[in-house]
Scaffold this motif. Structure first.
Motif, mmCIF file in Angstrom:
data_model
loop_
_atom_site.group_PDB
_atom_site.id
_atom_site.type_symbol
_atom_site.label_atom_id
_atom_site.label_comp_id
_atom_site.label_asym_id
_atom_site.label_seq_id
_atom_site.Cartn_x
_atom_site.Cartn_y
_atom_site.Cartn_z
ATOM 1 N N CYS A 1 -3.342 6.807 2.654
ATOM 2 C CA CYS A 1 -3.270 5.487 3.291
ATOM 3 C C CYS A 1 -2.191 5.366 4.355
ATOM 4 O O CYS A 1 -2.293 4.504 5.231
ATOM 5 C CB CYS A 1 -3.010 4.407 2.229
ATOM 6 S SG CYS A 1 -4.267 4.301 0.953
ATOM 7 N N SER B 1 -7.790 1.772 4.610
ATOM 8 C CA SER B 1 -6.867 1.765 3.462
ATOM 9 C C SER B 1 -6.934 0.454 2.688
ATOM 10 O O SER B 1 -7.000 0.442 1.457
ATOM 11 C CB SER B 1 -5.435 2.013 3.940
ATOM 12 O OG SER B 1 -5.315 3.273 4.539
ATOM 13 N N LYS C 1 -7.029 8.935 -1.994
ATOM 14 C CA LYS C 1 -7.103 8.309 -0.677
ATOM 15 C C LYS C 1 -5.735 8.306 -0.018
ATOM 16 O O LYS C 1 -4.772 7.765 -0.559
ATOM 17 C CB LYS C 1 -7.612 6.866 -0.799
ATOM 18 C CG LYS C 1 -7.576 6.049 0.491
ATOM 19 C CD LYS C 1 -8.546 6.583 1.534
ATOM 20 C CE LYS C 1 -8.558 5.694 2.775
ATOM 21 N NZ LYS C 1 -9.449 6.243 3.832
ATOM 22 N N TYR D 1 -0.254 7.351 -0.483
ATOM 23 C CA TYR D 1 -1.596 7.733 -0.924
ATOM 24 C C TYR D 1 -1.811 7.276 -2.364
ATOM 25 O O TYR D 1 -0.867 7.067 -3.132
ATOM 26 C CB TYR D 1 -1.809 9.251 -0.830
ATOM 27 C CG TYR D 1 -0.776 10.093 -1.531
ATOM 28 C CD1 TYR D 1 -0.830 10.337 -2.906
ATOM 29 C CD2 TYR D 1 0.271 10.680 -0.814
ATOM 30 C CE1 TYR D 1 0.122 11.117 -3.542
ATOM 31 C CE2 TYR D 1 1.224 11.463 -1.440
ATOM 32 C CZ TYR D 1 1.142 11.682 -2.799
ATOM 33 O OH TYR D 1 2.087 12.446 -3.433
ATOM 34 N N LEU E 1 0.829 -1.202 0.000
ATOM 35 C CA LEU E 1 0.000 0.000 0.000
ATOM 36 C C LEU E 1 0.867 1.256 0.000
ATOM 37 O O LEU E 1 1.910 1.309 0.658
ATOM 38 C CB LEU E 1 -0.922 0.009 1.219
ATOM 39 C CG LEU E 1 -1.998 -1.087 1.223
ATOM 40 C CD1 LEU E 1 -2.829 -1.015 2.484
ATOM 41 C CD2 LEU E 1 -2.893 -0.971 -0.005
#
Length: 400
Positions: A235, A243, A233, A170, A167
């Motif tokens: 994260c 997330s 988004k 963002y 991840l």
């Protein structure tokens, strides 16, 4: 390629930068670092070669296999990558390719962070792509497919490092460099004209500037993002609640690495930030979190997508996230009928003053910018170089 290999990689061929025309065009106008990630035998090398062939005029493939780097859990400092990294750095520094493809397992976080730092240094948007083959985590099948002849036990030792999705800090839409250069120029011209505007000079107290002759908005907003983007988004590498759920949304999985055209409707300036208001399409709103506006203004109600923006610059000690907050302040004033002064035509639209040093230029014609939907995986707080730094420009393109 054999018939079987072609059949095996049918899923892999569905990545947008191979089959989507708009994405292909946008990638050609961008600086992209593709990091292929997965277990040995999962289909990375086949996909890497297809991407290289698709963009052969301006792509460079670096495969760990060609440097005889065997996939393994690292116990050293990664010195086996020294030759490969030297050549990769030279390729980036000399602007030999706008699309760099890295074919390796990329299971080691330290290794990835080194690549993310390199991408930031040379202003590459990063795409982390994993094969979609049905056997990508099946060690039993991979034992027979990987050319390194890794044992079942060796593959099982590697698998946990690749099972969890990587991840970013963002997710967001990252501008193609061609359009980014144009938007930066438009932003600079707007700041220069606003700074010379008589009405603006009457409200300098909000900016802490006493002498109007010392006003220079370009220096005031000297901090600019390394790559212009519209965040969807945040994260924090998976630390933010929701997330993982966001990353698993069907729209996000399908949209990742795909090109989108964003529409800019206004430019704005406050004593803290300068930015561009983005109007998201219905398709793009599927990538927008439901709580994006509530995250920063929980007591107010805004239409979904109201916070969508591109940060163009911030004042000293101001974080980029403030730009979205400032935009919502404008929208809140518009919703409540807050007082504003209209000063007529200026530059590309009509200029309005609200309060506390807040200025908005409503564009008479929307600005269109091509983008790639991806993630930012590097360290936070990276900004673009100051004027005079080395920079490469892609072939000119028209910005509407």
């Amino acid at each position: 390629m054999s018939t079987q290999a072609s059949k095996d990689n049918t899923e892999g061929q569905k990545v947008p930068l191979l089959v989507d025309d708009h994405t292909v065009t946008t990638v050609r106008e961008s600086k992209i670092m593709v990091i292929l990630r997965g277990l040995p035998g999962s289909g990375k090398s086949t996909m890497a070669k297809e991407i290289e062939q698709k963009y052969k005029d301006n792509a460079h493939l670096f495969s760990a296999d060609n440097y005889n780097i065997k996939p393994a859990i690292r116990t050293s400092d990664g010195g086996e990558y020294s030759i490969m990294d030297d050549e990769l750095h030279k390729c980036c520094d000399r602007h030999e390719a706008n699309l760099v493809i890295l074919d390796d397992t990329h299971h080691d976080r330290d290794r990835l962070e080194k690549l993310f730092d390199l991408a930031n240094q040379f202003h590459f948007t990063v795409l982390v792509i994993e094969p979609k083959t049905l056997w990508k985590l099946d060690c039993g099948q991979l034992k027979d497919r990987n050319h390194w002849k890794l044992s079942l036990e060796e593959l099982k030792n590697l698998r946990p490092t690749l099972e969890k999705e990587l991840l970013p800090l963002y997710f967001g839409w990252f501008l193609a460099q061609c359009d980014e250069d144009k938007l930066r120029k438009i932003s600079q011209e707007f700041l220069e004209q606003l700074g010379a505007f008589k009405a603006f000079k009457k409200h300098l107290q909000s900016y802490g500037i006493e002498d109007k002759h010392k006003l220079n908005l370009l220096k005031y907003f000297a901090k600019t993002p390394n790559i212009l983007h519209c965040t969807s988004k945040y994260c924090d590498y998976g630390k933010v609640v929701g997330s993982e759920e966001y990353a698993q949304m069907e729209a996000v999985k399908k949209g990742y690495s795909r090109a989108y055209t964003l529409h800019i409707t206004a430019l704005f300036v406050t004593p803290r930030t300068t930015g561009a208001q983005v109007e998201l399409t219905e398709e793009q709103l599927h990538l927008w979190p439901l709580d994006a506006e509530k995250e920063v203004m929980p007591k107010d109600n805004f239409p979904k997508g109201s916070r969508a923006h591109i940060t163009l610059g911030t004042a000293a000690d101001i974080q980029d996230v403030q730009t979205g907050v400032d935009l919502l302040e404008f929208i809140k004033l518009q919703q409540t009928g807050g007082e504003k002064e209209d000063f007529g035509e200026m530059y590309r639209g009509k200029i309005h003053y609200y309060e506390n040093g807040m200025w908005m230029l409503t564009l008479s014609r929307k600005i269109e910018v091509k983008t790639i939907f991806s993630g930012y995986y590097g360290k936070p707080g990276v900004t673009a170089p100051q004027q005079g730094s080395k920079k490469v420009f892609l072939p000119t393109c028209e910005i509407m």
